[in-house]
Design an enzyme around this catalytic site. Structure first.
Site, PDB file in Angstrom:
ATOM      1  N   ASP A  76       3.441 -16.612  21.589  1.00 60.45           N
ATOM      2  CA  ASP A  76       4.477 -16.924  20.609  1.00 60.45           C
ATOM      3  C   ASP A  76       5.672 -16.008  20.835  1.00 60.45           C
ATOM      4  O   ASP A  76       5.505 -14.848  21.212  1.00 60.45           O
ATOM      5  CB  ASP A  76       3.958 -16.760  19.172  1.00 60.45           C
TER       6      ASP A  76
HETATM    7  C1  LIG Z   1      14.838 -16.369  22.836  1.00 59.07           C
HETATM    8  C2  LIG Z   1      14.402 -17.510  23.703  1.00 59.07           C
HETATM    9  C3  LIG Z   1      13.386 -18.353  23.312  1.00 59.07           C
HETATM   10  N1  LIG Z   1      13.003 -19.405  24.094  1.00 59.07           N
HETATM   11  C4  LIG Z   1      11.915 -20.306  23.699  1.00 59.07           C
HETATM   12  C5  LIG Z   1      10.549 -19.891  24.244  1.00 59.07           C
HETATM   13  C6  LIG Z   1       9.593 -20.659  23.361  1.00 59.07           C
HETATM   14  O1  LIG Z   1       9.319 -21.920  23.979  1.00 59.07           O
HETATM   15  C7  LIG Z   1      10.392 -20.875  22.084  1.00 59.07           C
HETATM   16  C8  LIG Z   1       9.770 -20.151  20.926  1.00 59.07           C
HETATM   17  O2  LIG Z   1       8.842 -20.971  20.314  1.00 59.07           O
HETATM   18  P1  LIG Z   1       7.268 -20.753  20.325  1.00 59.07           P
HETATM   19  O3  LIG Z   1       6.761 -21.183  18.995  1.00 59.07           O
HETATM   20  O4  LIG Z   1       6.945 -19.376  20.791  1.00 59.07           O
HETATM   21  O5  LIG Z   1       6.756 -21.745  21.445  1.00 59.07           O
HETATM   22  P2  LIG Z   1       6.880 -23.319  21.542  1.00 59.07           P
HETATM   23  O6  LIG Z   1       6.836 -23.970  20.191  1.00 59.07           O
HETATM   24  O7  LIG Z   1       8.056 -23.657  22.423  1.00 59.07           O
HETATM   25  O8  LIG Z   1       5.560 -23.683  22.349  1.00 59.07           O
HETATM   26  P3  LIG Z   1       4.030 -23.516  21.895  1.00 59.07           P
HETATM   27  O9  LIG Z   1       3.977 -23.057  20.459  1.00 59.07           O
HETATM   28  O10 LIG Z   1       3.430 -24.867  22.088  1.00 59.07           O
HETATM   29  O11 LIG Z   1       3.492 -22.489  22.842  1.00 59.07           O
HETATM   30  O12 LIG Z   1      11.702 -20.371  22.313  1.00 59.07           O
HETATM   31  C9  LIG Z   1      13.637 -19.630  25.312  1.00 59.07           C
HETATM   32  O13 LIG Z   1      13.300 -20.585  26.023  1.00 59.07           O
HETATM   33  N2  LIG Z   1      14.622 -18.783  25.715  1.00 59.07           N
HETATM   34  C10 LIG Z   1      15.050 -17.745  24.971  1.00 59.07           C
HETATM   35  O14 LIG Z   1      15.961 -17.001  25.405  1.00 59.07           O
END
Ligand SMILES: Cc1cn([C@H]2C[C@H](O)[C@@H](COP(=O)(O)OP(=O)(O)OP(=O)(O)O)O2)c(=O)[nH]c1=O
Length: 277
Positions: free
Chosen positions: A149
């Protein structure tokens, strides 16, 4: 091979970067459940939040995997006495232990209990598999499971994924011209049910954003589905003045910590004795 409990395309991409190409997705079809566990609890700190959510994702997926493996095993043993014994064996529950951390500190606990030797409440009750029989079939082989997460925080304030354009604007305005933290927590469950977790915290400084910057960025669609309403790997790179920490972690998966956890989860039996897994 690993099981990945994540819908994030970034996590899959990042795993490939460290040579983990054999990835089996293990997704919860009920997306509402994910939303529920991602709801912020009253007075929850960003660290507690990100670690709780990562652990909950991993534990839910591990239970699904246990059930799939059990069904697979039963299907293969159909008609044999082994199947009758296994059919009375409830799926075990992953035991989260050593699941605290701060900064980049490791949180592996040697006292973590393998799920198969869990507490009375979670111990498979009526029957046991015969010695030497693995409760996995051909279709769902034993392999580590990974979940993660990522969240963004300004002080104690947790900034999740934007719900709509207005929310994205609010978040981006908050990040404009200041530093924030990006917290990524990764959880690996070993095939025997041992849960290990590490959390990485990075600091990111944005330049001041104009209304035009924000409007154009929202129009690109990039803020959606991302914590803090931005993706450092995309157009938002133009906003990032400085980072301290781990680029991969900001993108969604701290690769250094992930590699270390996967190595431990895959450790052979001989060295497992030393680490109690
Ligand atoms: C800060 C930041 C976040 N993110 C993304 C990463 C994660 O995919 C998302 C945070 O949400 P998460 O809830 O961590 O992940 P998700 O919902 O995409 O996937 P899952 O729960 O199924 O594992 O934000 C980026 O891609 N780049 C960035 O710079």
């Amino acid at each position: 091979m690993i099981y990945l409990a994540s819908r994030s395309p970034r996590r899959l991409e990042l795993l490939k970067q460290i040579g983990i190409t054999e990835v089996r997705l293990l997704l919860d079809e009920d997306e509402g459940r994910a939303e529920e566990l991602e709801a912020i609890r009253p007075k929850e700190s960003p660290t507690n939040y990100v670690e709780r959510v990562a652990r909950a994702k991993a534990e839910a997926a591990w239970q699904r995997l246990q059930e799939l493996q059990r069904q697979d095993f039963l299907a293969q043993m159909a008609g044999s006495p082994v199947a009758e014994i296994a059919a009375t064996t409830a799926p075990a529950t992953a035991t989260a232990a050593g699941a605290t951390s701060n900064g980049t500190a490791a949180s592996d606990s040697p006292s973590a209990t393998p799920a198969t030797g869990a507490s009375p409440a979670t111990r498979p009750a009526p029957g046991r598999l015969p010695k030497g029989a693995a409760a996995t079939g051909r279709n769902w082989p034993a392999a580590p499971l990974l979940a993660a997460d990522t969240t963004v925080a300004v002080g104690g304030r947790i900034l999740g994924k934007p719900t709509d354009e207005e929310d994205a604007r609010r978040i981006l305005k908050l990040l404009s011209g200041r530093s924030h933290r990006v917290l990524s927590s990764v959880v690996v469950v070993s095939p025997r049910g041992k849960v290990r977790q590490r959390t990485q915290v990075s600091r990111v400084r944005f330049r001041r954003l104009t209304d035009e910057d924000i409007t154009a960025y929202i129009a690109s669609g990039e803020p959606f589905g991302k914590a803090g309403a931005y993706g450092i790997q995309g157009l938002a790179a133009r906003f990032v003045k400085k980072i301290e920490g781990s680029y991969s972690s900001i993108m969604g998966l701290p690769l250094y910590e992930t590699a270390a956890l996967l190595k431990k989860a895959a450790a052979p039996a001989a060295s497992k004795k030393k680490t109690s897994d």
